[in-house]
Motif scaffolding. Structure first.
Motif, PDB file in Angstrom:
ATOM      1  N   VAL A 279      38.634  -0.033  61.014  1.00 62.41           N
ATOM      2  CA  VAL A 279      37.745  -0.744  61.928  1.00 62.41           C
ATOM      3  C   VAL A 279      36.656  -1.419  61.101  1.00 62.41           C
ATOM      4  O   VAL A 279      35.913  -0.762  60.371  1.00 62.41           O
ATOM      5  N   ASP A 280      36.589  -2.743  61.212  1.00 59.59           N
ATOM      6  CA  ASP A 280      35.594  -3.517  60.467  1.00 59.59           C
ATOM      7  C   ASP A 280      34.513  -3.987  61.444  1.00 59.59           C
ATOM      8  O   ASP A 280      34.730  -4.919  62.223  1.00 59.59           O
ATOM      9  N   PRO A 281      33.344  -3.357  61.439  1.00 54.50           N
ATOM     10  CA  PRO A 281      32.291  -3.733  62.386  1.00 54.50           C
ATOM     11  C   PRO A 281      31.802  -5.170  62.223  1.00 54.50           C
ATOM     12  O   PRO A 281      31.383  -5.794  63.207  1.00 54.50           O
ATOM     13  N   LYS A 282      31.860  -5.712  61.015  1.00 58.74           N
ATOM     14  CA  LYS A 282      31.335  -7.061  60.781  1.00 58.74           C
ATOM     15  C   LYS A 282      32.232  -8.121  61.397  1.00 58.74           C
ATOM     16  O   LYS A 282      31.757  -9.052  62.053  1.00 58.74           O
ATOM     17  N   THR A 283      33.513  -8.022  61.149  1.00 62.59           N
ATOM     18  CA  THR A 283      34.440  -9.045  61.647  1.00 62.59           C
ATOM     19  C   THR A 283      34.988  -8.712  63.031  1.00 62.59           C
ATOM     20  O   THR A 283      35.644  -9.555  63.655  1.00 62.59           O
ATOM     21  N   LYS A 284      34.763  -7.476  63.491  1.00 59.47           N
ATOM     22  CA  LYS A 284      35.293  -6.989  64.767  1.00 59.47           C
ATOM     23  C   LYS A 284      36.823  -7.027  64.788  1.00 59.47           C
ATOM     24  O   LYS A 284      37.445  -7.303  65.808  1.00 59.47           O
ATOM     25  N   LYS A 285      37.374  -6.752  63.611  1.00 56.70           N
ATOM     26  CA  LYS A 285      38.825  -6.691  63.469  1.00 56.70           C
ATOM     27  C   LYS A 285      39.279  -5.250  63.251  1.00 56.70           C
ATOM     28  O   LYS A 285      38.522  -4.419  62.738  1.00 56.70           O
ATOM     29  N   ILE A 286      40.515  -5.006  63.651  1.00 57.45           N
ATOM     30  CA  ILE A 286      41.146  -3.726  63.342  1.00 57.45           C
ATOM     31  C   ILE A 286      42.480  -4.015  62.661  1.00 57.45           C
ATOM     32  O   ILE A 286      43.082  -5.080  62.848  1.00 57.45           O
ATOM     33  N   SER A 287      42.939  -3.062  61.852  1.00 59.32           N
ATOM     34  CA  SER A 287      44.227  -3.207  61.188  1.00 59.32           C
ATOM     35  C   SER A 287      44.770  -1.820  60.889  1.00 59.32           C
ATOM     36  O   SER A 287      44.013  -0.855  60.765  1.00 59.32           O
ATOM     37  N   GLY A 288      46.090  -1.738  60.782  1.00 59.70           N
ATOM     38  CA  GLY A 288      46.677  -0.450  60.471  1.00 59.70           C
ATOM     39  C   GLY A 288      48.106  -0.360  60.951  1.00 59.70           C
ATOM     40  O   GLY A 288      48.820  -1.354  61.036  1.00 59.70           O
ATOM     41  N   TYR A 289      48.507   0.871  61.281  1.00 53.37           N
ATOM     42  CA  TYR A 289      49.880   1.077  61.726  1.00 53.37           C
ATOM     43  C   TYR A 289      49.946   2.334  62.594  1.00 53.37           C
ATOM     44  O   TYR A 289      49.060   3.202  62.551  1.00 53.37           O
TER      45      TYR A 289
ATOM     46  N   ASN B 279      47.733 -11.061  71.718  1.00 52.09           N
ATOM     47  CA  ASN B 279      46.721 -11.612  70.810  1.00 52.09           C
ATOM     48  C   ASN B 279      46.647 -10.842  69.488  1.00 52.09           C
ATOM     49  O   ASN B 279      45.981 -11.283  68.555  1.00 52.09           O
ATOM     50  N   MET B 280      47.334  -9.695  69.416  1.00 44.93           N
ATOM     51  CA  MET B 280      47.367  -8.918  68.175  1.00 44.93           C
ATOM     52  C   MET B 280      48.584  -9.330  67.354  1.00 44.93           C
ATOM     53  O   MET B 280      49.673  -9.550  67.891  1.00 44.93           O
TER      54      MET B 280
ATOM     55  N   GLU C 177      57.584 -10.895  74.370  1.00 46.82           N
ATOM     56  CA  GLU C 177      57.482 -11.562  75.666  1.00 46.82           C
ATOM     57  C   GLU C 177      56.245 -11.017  76.356  1.00 46.82           C
ATOM     58  O   GLU C 177      56.199  -9.840  76.731  1.00 46.82           O
ATOM     59  N   TYR C 178      55.230 -11.862  76.469  1.00 52.61           N
ATOM     60  CA  TYR C 178      53.920 -11.423  76.935  1.00 52.61           C
ATOM     61  C   TYR C 178      53.457 -10.275  76.028  1.00 52.61           C
ATOM     62  O   TYR C 178      53.401 -10.443  74.821  1.00 52.61           O
ATOM     63  N   ASN C 179      53.127  -9.120  76.586  1.00 53.01           N
ATOM     64  CA  ASN C 179      52.643  -8.012  75.756  1.00 53.01           C
ATOM     65  C   ASN C 179      53.764  -7.043  75.369  1.00 53.01           C
ATOM     66  O   ASN C 179      53.501  -6.000  74.757  1.00 53.01           O
ATOM     67  N   ALA C 180      55.004  -7.355  75.733  1.00 55.06           N
ATOM     68  CA  ALA C 180      56.142  -6.494  75.408  1.00 55.06           C
ATOM     69  C   ALA C 180      56.754  -6.918  74.074  1.00 55.06           C
ATOM     70  O   ALA C 180      56.863  -8.111  73.767  1.00 55.06           O
ATOM     71  N   VAL C 181      57.161  -5.925  73.286  1.00 56.94           N
ATOM     72  CA  VAL C 181      57.804  -6.149  71.993  1.00 56.94           C
ATOM     73  C   VAL C 181      59.179  -5.497  72.044  1.00 56.94           C
ATOM     74  O   VAL C 181      59.289  -4.278  72.181  1.00 56.94           O
ATOM     75  N   PHE C 182      60.234  -6.298  71.933  1.00 57.12           N
ATOM     76  CA  PHE C 182      61.599  -5.790  72.002  1.00 57.12           C
ATOM     77  C   PHE C 182      62.158  -5.686  70.584  1.00 57.12           C
ATOM     78  O   PHE C 182      62.310  -6.696  69.884  1.00 57.12           O
ATOM     79  N   ILE C 183      62.449  -4.458  70.176  1.00 51.57           N
ATOM     80  CA  ILE C 183      62.838  -4.153  68.795  1.00 51.57           C
ATOM     81  C   ILE C 183      64.349  -3.944  68.727  1.00 51.57           C
ATOM     82  O   ILE C 183      64.911  -3.129  69.465  1.00 51.57           O
TER      83      ILE C 183
ATOM     84  N   LYS D  21      41.986  -9.180  66.134  1.00 51.73           N
ATOM     85  CA  LYS D  21      40.746  -8.980  66.870  1.00 51.73           C
ATOM     86  C   LYS D  21      41.092  -8.502  68.276  1.00 51.73           C
ATOM     87  O   LYS D  21      41.594  -9.293  69.088  1.00 51.73           O
ATOM     88  N   PRO D  22      40.846  -7.249  68.590  1.00 52.14           N
ATOM     89  CA  PRO D  22      41.207  -6.751  69.924  1.00 52.14           C
ATOM     90  C   PRO D  22      40.320  -7.366  71.002  1.00 52.14           C
ATOM     91  O   PRO D  22      39.205  -7.830  70.732  1.00 52.14           O
ATOM     92  N   THR D  23      40.820  -7.365  72.207  1.00 48.94           N
ATOM     93  CA  THR D  23      40.072  -7.881  73.348  1.00 48.94           C
ATOM     94  C   THR D  23      38.738  -7.161  73.475  1.00 48.94           C
ATOM     95  O   THR D  23      38.663  -5.935  73.395  1.00 48.94           O
TER      96      THR D  23
END
Length: 546
Positions: free
Chosen positions: A55-65, A86-87, A104-110, A131-133
């Motif tokens: 969690v980066d407070p300055k950029t308001k970004k998150i990253s990981g797995y 948006n992610m 498709e929209y917020n669904a990810v088909f693997i 950048k999360p909502t």
């Protein structure tokens, strides 16, 4: 309410039901993808989420797995996970290979290339960033909150109950599938503390950087929206209730205030242990975590933002005065640990099970502290928040919850059921049995109705149908027959076999009547006889018919 019978009937009561409104819902494909269960979801049982996030407070970004451990329930080569569009997805790795996927929209088909076989267990790693909502009005509007405390230090939190946990991390975003456990590793600047669910396993100072990782572990089943993170200049203190660890994380400047205010947790626990059973997540401890929004029932990490005030933001939702004698957020959100976190619903359409029983639990605390009369006053006061605009149960399979009346109307319905039972010892035993029978499980309205019908030895199907699936509350209709000194009565309801009894006070005596929906019944009454119905005990409407 009183009914005075002379040659005519004079009816005195409060108008308990508001004008009923029609509702036409239109659902999109995105709603269906989020809310429905198809083989891409049902073929897999999510066993564990191991989330590692920066969690980066300055950029308001998150990253990981997220390392997702899952069991295959039927042969299948396509899986749906969910992550807001948006992610950015960096990669999805399975058995050392990068998998192809479609969004498709917020669904990810693997696409697994080959079928995964029934009854096998696997892991995949889902890497992402973005950048999360940002929540506009948390907790009602889901998303991240990036604030600063009074000393200018970052203060970050997230709340996503209605919006969905896939707003900020990849998961199977459906309430029917809770993981058996979870791990959450949160990396933040070293001058901040990151708090999540469960127990703190370790703090790791990252070499060659000014970052620190906080490793939290959850040992119980947990639903997706309950997984959370909180980041701030927190200080920690602890207390004990019996063998339960009470852990508190508050902003540094609020330590003394919090130590005094959170003393009400122990009488709350004493009450709920007595009436509902012991705290469901004892091995993970009970936590209150100060947040920059009002509150949320995050499992074993309850979000608290009521600014150390009694009531609800300093006010009394019940209008009785009792609501100012305790902190609403502490009592309500903590009660969710029993109703919502331990007992959870399979579909958000049945969310009344979470909110109705939890709102009723507020009155349980009032009863423990001030007696049953006070509790009845409190429940009755809740009615001013009821609109009766639509059904409490939502529509299944489209991520649709029912009316917000699920809180106060649900509470008043449950209190009416207690009145009908007329046996408080059996009532409290039944609530304890309910928590024990459904602990760590997902359930449905049908299962809950079946449980209470069996436990109370009464078919309650029609009772619950009227209160849950229809907008109108039961209306008891009276009409007089002065020549015979009789009063006729029946139910005006939507459910044909509705037959709820009602207790009347006639003069100094009491009498139970057994109205039906299809047939008028008669009661002999003396001229100018006064009949009373205790409207605090029964959530019904009454009218006089010519």
């Amino acid at each position: 309410m009183k009914l005075i019978f002379t040659a005519f009937i004079v009816f005195i009561s409060l108008n308990l039901s508001a004008q009923l409104l029609n509702q036409n819902n239109k659902y999109t494909k995105a709603d269906t993808l989020r809310g429905s269960l198809r083989p891409e979801r049902t073929a897999f049982d999510m066993l564990k989420y191991s989330l590692s996030i920066n969690v980066d407070p300055k950029t308001k970004k998150i990253s990981g797995y997220n390392t997702i451990k899952f069991k295959v329930l039927m042969n299948q080569d396509l899986m749906q996970l969910d992550l807001f569009e948006n992610m950015t997805i960096d990669s999805i790795v399975f058995q050392g290979e990068h998998l192809k996927y479609n969004r498709e929209y917020n669904a990810v088909f693997i696409d697994f290339k080959n079928q995964l076989k029934n009854d096998t267990i696997h892991e995949l790693k889902f890497y992402y960033h973005g950048k999360p909502t940002i929540a506009k009005n948390p907790p009602w509007d889901g998303g991240f909150v990036f604030e600063k405390d009074n000393n200018g230090k970052p203060w970050i939190a997230v709340a996503v109950q209605g919006t969905g946990a896939s707003l900020w991390y990849p998961n199977k975003d459906h309430l029917s599938d809770e993981t058996d456990s979870a791990e959450i590793k949160i990396t933040v600047p070293e001058n901040l503390t990151a708090v999540s669910n469960g127990r703190l396993v370790n703090q790791i100072q990252n070499q060659d950087s000014n970052l620190k990782t906080f490793h939290w572990q959850v040992t119980y089943p947990i639903n997706n929206y309950n997984i959370t993170l909180n980041v701030g200049d927190y200080v920690h203190f602890s207390d004990q209730f019996q063998d339960l660890d009470l852990e508190y994380y508050v902003l540094r400047d609020n330590l003394d205030k919090a130590k005094k205010h959170f003393e009400q947790v122990k009488p709350m626990m004493s009450c709920f242990y007595d009436k509902l059973g012991e705290y469901p997540f004892k091995n993970d401890s009970f936590k209150l975590v100060e947040t920059p929004y009002l509150g949320m029932e995050h499992q074993s990490a309850v979000a608290y933002g009521n600014k150390y005030l009694n009531g609800y933001m300093g006010g009394d939702l019940s209008g009785t005065g009792y609501g100012l004698k305790f902190d609403y957020l502490i009592i309500h959100e903590s009660a969710h640990e029993w109703f919502g976190n331990s007992i959870s619903v399979k579909d958000i359409a049945d969310l009344w099970i979470h909110e109705g029983f939890t709102t009723y639990a507020e009155s349980i605390f009032v009863e423990c502290e001030y007696g049953k009369k006070a509790a009845l006053d409190y429940i009755y006061g809740q009615r001013r928040m009821i609109s009766n605009n639509r059904a409490l149960v939502g529509e299944y399979g489209v991520n649709h919850e029912g009316s917000s009346d699920m809180y106060a109307k649900g509470s008043n319905m449950i209190n009416t059921l207690r009145t009908l039972l007329g046996d408080d010892d059996l009532w409290w035993k039944t609530l304890k049995d309910f928590n024990q029978e459904f602990a760590y499980k997902t359930t449905t309205t049908k299962e809950v109705v079946r449980f209470f019908s069996q436990s109370l030895n009464k078919d309650l199907t029609a009772f619950f149908k009227q209160y849950l699936y229809h907008k109108a509350i039961p209306e008891l209709v009276f009409k007089s027959d002065p020549q015979s000194n009789k009063v006729k009565y029946k139910w005006d309801v939507n459910v044909k076999d509705f037959d709820m009894p009602v207790e009347l006070k006639i003069g100094k005596n009491t009498k139970w009547i057994y109205p039906e929906a299809e047939t008028w019944k008669a009661l002999k009454i003396e001229p100018e006889q006064v009949i009373e119905i205790d409207e605090k005990q029964f959530y019904i409407d009454v009218k006089f018919a010519n």
